[in-house]
Design an enzyme around this catalytic site. Structure first.
Site, PDB file in Angstrom:
ATOM      1  NE  ARG A 275     -29.567  20.979 -53.002  1.00 40.96           N
ATOM      2  CZ  ARG A 275     -29.403  19.535 -52.896  1.00 40.96           C
ATOM      3  NH1 ARG A 275     -29.557  18.504 -52.914  1.00 40.96           N
ATOM      4  NH2 ARG A 275     -28.957  19.591 -51.037  1.00 40.96           N
ATOM      5  CB  SER A 350     -25.901   8.688 -48.834  1.00 36.25           C
ATOM      6  OG  SER A 350     -26.571   9.857 -48.002  1.00 36.25           O
ATOM      7  NE  ARG A 394     -23.423  17.176 -53.462  1.00 35.10           N
ATOM      8  CZ  ARG A 394     -24.339  17.805 -51.922  1.00 35.10           C
ATOM      9  NH1 ARG A 394     -24.613  16.884 -51.299  1.00 35.10           N
ATOM     10  NH2 ARG A 394     -25.717  17.320 -52.781  1.00 35.10           N
TER      11      ARG A 394
END
Length: 430
Positions: A275, A350, A394
């Protein structure tokens, strides 16, 4: 953005759909504002019509020598001229208030989206790959990454927390990942773009970041915003346009830096790359006709899955529940990659179908074909979709943790070898 006609047609169903998204019922307030707005607009239109009629009647009365009638009509026109601007302004204020209230409401979930308030309500759809068995205790990337070129201390000294300075072989691998992903998405039919990183507030409003999530954005001194994702720039490429039917579907991709304040994530994922305030991502955006958006959602998800499979990274596909979806989404799939250092699956992409929600905010339309197969005169709102294909940082984390060796080195998957200039392994201290 919602169509007020949807609320008028079935206010109870609209409120029930908002409750499913975790939002408070709003139909009563919306319909009251809508009624006031329409009443004021009707009065303003009637006043304008009467002013036009009276103006024409003045000339007729003068021609007939009826000065009394002409003077009375002139007085009436003068009065309307004085009162109409205030009436029109009040009608506009009501319309603006209605738009603001509608703009603050999240998109409604698609019928097949499960109920649920948070990630606990998400549903696993599928898994791919088998997590590797280690003959040693696997570590988290933040523990062995610094020896390979992840420099968190220098980044903190320069910029503060949630930044990373990459050196040498690590920087090369990061660059290779982005190029590899872009090439894969190009092969999947997405047009590569290089969009602006700074956008105006209209663009951030169009995709749903404004006004509700301004605290998550970085704003410059001249009033522009750094993009939190290339979704903002790519989707707004059709803002205020009426597209021809043969321009759809439009599939766009870009590798860009992304900037997020992470205002709501204090204390979460403070170690490592998960993050960050600044990171890179390959974004996928599609603009489609409504009857194509459902299949496009599946196709985009498959395009993101293909990257993980090419890199041989185990993952699972999740259907998000209504309460865990993003503000603009009506249906979302999350791809979660296996991280052995955390012994958990973590989100890496996503992919969301937003229906016409963003298109209404952007005023993005198209002309459907009529029964004869020719472009019709009426327009409809397009459907917009977006997703990650993938988040570079990521993915780097997943590679480091899944391909780590007992000696602290990391092997590089074969699919990336053409992009790494002969580098096949990250070595401590190299």
């Amino acid at each position: 953005m919602h169509d007020i006609r949807l609320v008028r047609d079935d206010p109870a169903a609209f409120d029930a759909a908002l409750l499913k998204r975790g939002a408070e019922p709003a139909s009563t307030s919306l319909l009251a504002l809508d009624e006031d707005r329409r009443a004021l607009q009707t009065r303003a239109q009637e006043g304008q019509n009467r002013r036009n009629e009276a103006s024409k009647a003045i000339g007729k009365a003068m021609a007939q020598g009826d000065s009394d009638t002409a003077e009375a009509l002139k007085a009436e026109v003068a009065q309307l001229k004085d009162t109409l601007p205030a009436l029109e302004a009040e009608a506009k204020d009501k319309a603006d208030a209605l738009d603001a209230m509608l703009a603050a409401l999240p998109n409604l979930a698609a019928p097949d989206v499960p109920d649920g308030a948070d990630e606990e309500g998400n549903v696993e759809i599928a898994r791919w790959g088998t997590p590797r068995s280690f003959n040693f205790q696997p570590k988290e990337h933040a523990d062995f990454g610094p020896a390979l070129g992840l420099d968190f201390e220098t980044a903190a000294a320069i910029s503060g927390a949630r930044f990373t300075f990459m050196r040498g072989q690590m920087a090369r691998l990061n660059r290779a990942l982005g190029a590899f992903m872009l090439d894969m998405q190009g092969s999947a039919g997405f047009t590569e773009c290089n969009p602006p990183l700074l956008v105006r507030d209209e663009a951030a409003f169009g995709t749903g970041q404004l006004p509700k999530f301004e605290e998550d954005l970085f704003r410059t001194t001249d009033g522009r915003y750094l993009i939190p994702t290339a979704e903002v720039s790519l989707t707004n490429a059709v803002r205020d346009q009426i597209l021809a039917h043969d321009q759809l579907p439009m599939k766009l991709t870009a590798l860009t830096p992304c900037f997020r304040s992470e205002a709501g994530s204090a204390g979460r994922d403070t170690r490592g790359l998960i993050r960050q305030h600044q990171f890179e991502k390959v974004e996928l955006v599609a603009i489609t006709a409504p009857d194509r958006s459902q299949q496009m959602h599946e196709d985009m998800t498959r395009a993101a899955e293909a990257v993980l499979e090419a890199l041989e990274l185990p993952y699972r596909k999740m259907l998000l529940c209504a309460g865990d979806m993003g503000f603009s989404a009506r249906k979302t799939y999350d791809l979660e990659v296996w991280l052995p250092g955390q012994d958990a699956y973590r989100e890496i992409s996503s992919i969301s179908n937003c229906g016409d929600f963003q298109a209404r905010r952007m005023k993005a339309r198209f002309k459907p074909l009529d029964e004869s197969g020719k472009p019709g005169k009426k327009t409809e709102f397009v459907h917009t979709l977006n997703g990650s294909g993938l988040a570079v940082g990521r993915t780097l984390v997943a590679l480091l943790e899944n391909y780590q060796q007992a000696d602290g080195s990391v092997t590089i998957p074969e699919a990336l070898h053409p992009y790494t200039g002969g580098l096949t392994k990250l070595e401590p201290g190299a």
